[in-house]
Motif scaffolding. Structure first.
Motif: not given
Length: 117
Positions: A69, A71-72
């Motif tokens: 989450s 990195y997103r």
């Protein structure tokens, strides 16, 4: 080209080094050289932990979903925001490396003198 040196960072570095030496003196008074070595190990542990976390948010459990989450969320940043985050991580990493150097020095001196004396 590197940015100019910041006097505030140098002053804070000096104050932190003086504080660490004060703690080392208190550890030496309380336990002796073994205490200085333990303080050095504590500083190294904290510095490595901070460097490994990379100034990212941490949850109660280190799960793959937490990292995914993060990195997103960073994938949606524009170029300026990514550059800003990268610069922040660089500052944290350099400070953590310096703290691990100080902690390593305290560890070597503390345990070295403990075993020699």
């Amino acid at each position: 080209m590197q940015p100019p040196r910041n006097r505030e960072r140098d002053v804070l570095l000096l104050l932190c080094a003086i504080g660490l030496l004060g703690l080392a003196y208190l550890a030496w008074c309380a336990i002796g050289w073994f205490g200085v070595g333990l303080l050095g190990l504590l500083v190294v542990f904290l510095a490595v932990r901070i460097e490994l976390e990379g100034n990212r948010p941490i949850g109660p459990q280190m799960t793959p979903d937490l990292h995914a989450s993060q990195y997103r969320a960073e994938a949606g940043f524009d170029h300026a925001e990514r550059a800003n985050r990268s610069a922040e991580r660089g500052v944290v990493a350099s400070t953590a490396r310096l703290a691990s150097l100080f902690g390593g020095g305290l560890t070597v001196v503390g345990f070295g003198l403990f075993f020699l004396l």
